[in-house]
Scaffold this active site. Structure first.
Site, PDB file in Angstrom:
ATOM      1  N   LYS A   1       0.827  -1.197   0.000  1.00 60.31           N
ATOM      2  CA  LYS A   1       0.000   0.000   0.000  1.00 60.31           C
ATOM      3  C   LYS A   1       0.868   1.257   0.000  1.00 60.31           C
ATOM      4  CE  LYS A   1      -3.750  -2.230   2.582  1.00 60.31           C
ATOM      5  NZ  LYS A   1      -4.602  -2.205   3.801  1.00 60.31           N
ATOM      6  N   VAL A   2       0.281   2.353  -0.487  1.00 62.66           N
ATOM      7  CA  VAL A   2       0.932   3.659  -0.433  1.00 62.66           C
ATOM      8  C   VAL A   2       0.029   4.579   0.386  1.00 62.66           C
ATOM      9  CG1 VAL A   2       1.819   5.625  -1.724  1.00 62.66           C
ATOM     10  CG2 VAL A   2       2.028   3.312  -2.663  1.00 62.66           C
TER      11      VAL A   2
ATOM     12  N   LYS B   1       5.497   4.069   0.883  1.00 63.69           N
ATOM     13  CA  LYS B   1       5.143   2.788   0.259  1.00 63.69           C
ATOM     14  C   LYS B   1       5.416   1.687   1.280  1.00 63.69           C
ATOM     15  CE  LYS B   1       6.118   0.195  -4.024  1.00 63.69           C
ATOM     16  NZ  LYS B   1       6.922   0.225  -5.281  1.00 63.69           N
TER      17      LYS B   1
ATOM     18  N   ASP C   1       8.087  -1.617 -16.759  1.00 70.25           N
ATOM     19  CA  ASP C   1       6.670  -1.460 -16.416  1.00 70.25           C
ATOM     20  C   ASP C   1       6.212  -0.022 -16.640  1.00 70.25           C
ATOM     21  OD1 ASP C   1       4.181  -2.348 -15.649  1.00 70.25           O
ATOM     22  OD2 ASP C   1       4.542  -2.109 -13.515  1.00 70.25           O
TER      23      ASP C   1
END
Length: 487
Positions: free
Chosen positions: A186-187, A202, A299
């Site tokens: 999660k952030v 993060k 990415d």
């Protein structure tokens, strides 16, 4: 009997003149206030209590070596907690007493020591022996040799950190809100009490493979910061990192929304021509910097491009300044290359065909992103390899024979053995898929070269979206393209 003891005994006899209570009513919808695993607060009496105190009596007023006071403590505990006798009669496990916290039971033993002095006085002392493995944990002592522990839960069943707004992640960082979540973790937005500013942290899942991957990401981020301390190349910088409750936490500057979220909030309206040019130049600058450091991002997508400043009230960009983020999949050229990389929509053909990958796969991804900036829609919206290749065929023409022959066994199934043509559609192909693929236009019809901007953009894209990786333009050469010379 001492006067004070007689007074206490008389009070008990009067209060319990009808006998001691025979049952305890447990209200299941009124859970106890949540204690933490740190030194806990006495929610009943509102005073701090050390780890070793529990619900022991106040030693200034009572002594354990007095049997009358031991009985008084048993009466107090009887009212505060369900007794073991009640649990046995109603078939209730001690582990079910608290419904919101993990409960652990252990056994305490009592040792009785009798001492006779020279004057003939006999003193009996009862000592409670707690298990060694729980001496350092906060607990409540309950009669009948039972100990119950209440520990605050910090992770969910998948290893994600449980984000609680307005709670402290650490003494330095206060959690404000959740910004996003992915497979990695999660952030969260936090307030830095030391630097007196907001930041993004993060929080990696407490799973070994994600922890290991995060350490590689930290290595990459440190490399970027070391070679570009002024951040001229638009890659996000790591402020610091720490390990907290088995979670790797990485601290970054707090930025605006992603380019994808901006498109979504604007109903996927295309970017203006000038903004496409500015965004593309910054993106190529970042990727060229990575490639110079022998790094492949792998990415690249609109979700991993963040705007530095939020949009104005009219939902338009007052500034196109961006930062490239998410280096969790970034790979050094000399390191191990996994077989499949990149998010599906932005995946290069050599990856689908199992031919290996390197720097050119990033260029292909940027090409897909620029088309999306121009049209507002993803170029290849698919989740299937065969359909993906069919879409490429519709937009860019047939795949070169040399690449088909070199493809791995899995990819060979997508082509006919004799003709080597793409085997699409097949019997399992849906009507919706056939309709979507047939509706795709060639690249030259998506970006009509009716002005100088479109003409230069189309020329740049035809050099980027080339099937053969070795023939694709490099990031450095792309920055010299006439498209970036247009005023």
């Amino acid at each position: 009997m001492e006067p004070n003891e007689s007074k206490n005994r008389g009070w008990e006899n009067d209060f319990y003149k009808n006998g001691y209570p025979q049952e305890v009513i447990v209200i299941s919808d009124s859970p106890t206030p949540p204690p933490s695993c740190l030194p806990i607060q006495d929610y009943a009496f509102g005073r701090k209590r050390t780890q070793d105190t529990g619900f022991q009596p106040d030693l200034k007023r009572q002594k354990w070596n007095n049997s009358n006071h031991i009985m008084n403590q048993s009466i107090l505990a009887f009212h505060l907690f369900p007794s073991q006798i009640y649990n046995q009669q109603h078939n209730i496990s001690p582990n079910k007493i608290n419904h919101t916290h993990h409960t652990i039971t252990a056994t305490a033993t009592a040792t009785t020591t009798t001492t006779t002095t020279a004057t003939g006085t006999t003193t009996t002392t009862t000592t409670l022996n707690r298990p060694a493995e729980v001496k350092t944990n906060p607990f409540f002592f309950i009669p009948n040799n039972e100990i119950i522990f209440f520990c605050k839960v910090f992770d969910d069943k998948d290893g994600h950190y449980l984000v609680r707004p307005n709670e402290s992640l650490t003494p330095q960082y206060k959690i404000m809100r959740l910004l996003g979540q992915g497979t990695f973790g999660k952030v969260v937005e936090c307030f830095d009490r030391v630097r007196r500013k907001f930041c993004a942290i993060k929080i990696i899942r407490a799973i070994p493979k994600y922890r290991d991957a995060s350490k590689i990401e930290i290595r990459v981020l440190n490399t970027l910061k070391q070679h570009d301390p002024l951040n001229l190349n638009k890659c996000i910088h790591l402020v610091e990192w720490f390990d907290h409750r088995n979670h790797i936490c990485m601290v970054f500057e707090l930025l605006g929304q992603s380019v994808f979220d901006f498109l979504k909030s604007n109903q996927f309206k295309p970017f203006p021509q000038g903004q496409i040019q500015q965004l593309a130049k910054q993106l190529f600058t970042s990727v060229a910097f990575l490639h110079d450091l022998k790094l492949v991002h792998t990415d690249l997508k609109p979700e991993n491009i963040l705007l530095v400043n939020p949009p104005d009230k009219q939902a338009s960009l007052s500034s196109t300044d961006i930062r490239l983020i998410d280096f969790g999949s970034a790979t050094f050229e000399k390191d191990y290359h996994s077989a499949v990389v990149s998010t599906r929509h932005y995946r290069a053909p050599e990856i689908i065909l199992g031919l290996g990958w390197s720097y050119p796969c990033d260029i292909w991804s940027i090409g897909c992103i620029l088309v999306e900036f121009f049209t507002g829609d993803a170029l290849f919206q698919t989740h299937d390899n065969l359909e993906h290749l069919a879409m490429m065929h519709s937009v860019l023409g047939p795949i070169p024979l040399a690449m088909i022959l070199a493809a791995n066994k899995e990819a060979q199934k997508f082509f006919y053995k004799e003709s080597k043509k793409l085997k699409y559609p097949i019997t399992k192909t849906t009507r919706q898929s056939k309709k979507y693929v047939s509706a795709l236009k060639p690249l030259s019809e998506m970006i009509v070269p009716n002005n100088l901007h479109n003409n230069c953009l189309l020329d740049l894209l035809t050099k980027m979206l080339v099937y053969e990786p070795s023939q694709r333009i490099t990031a450095r050469d792309a920055l010299r393209h006439p498209f970036f010379q247009i005023a």
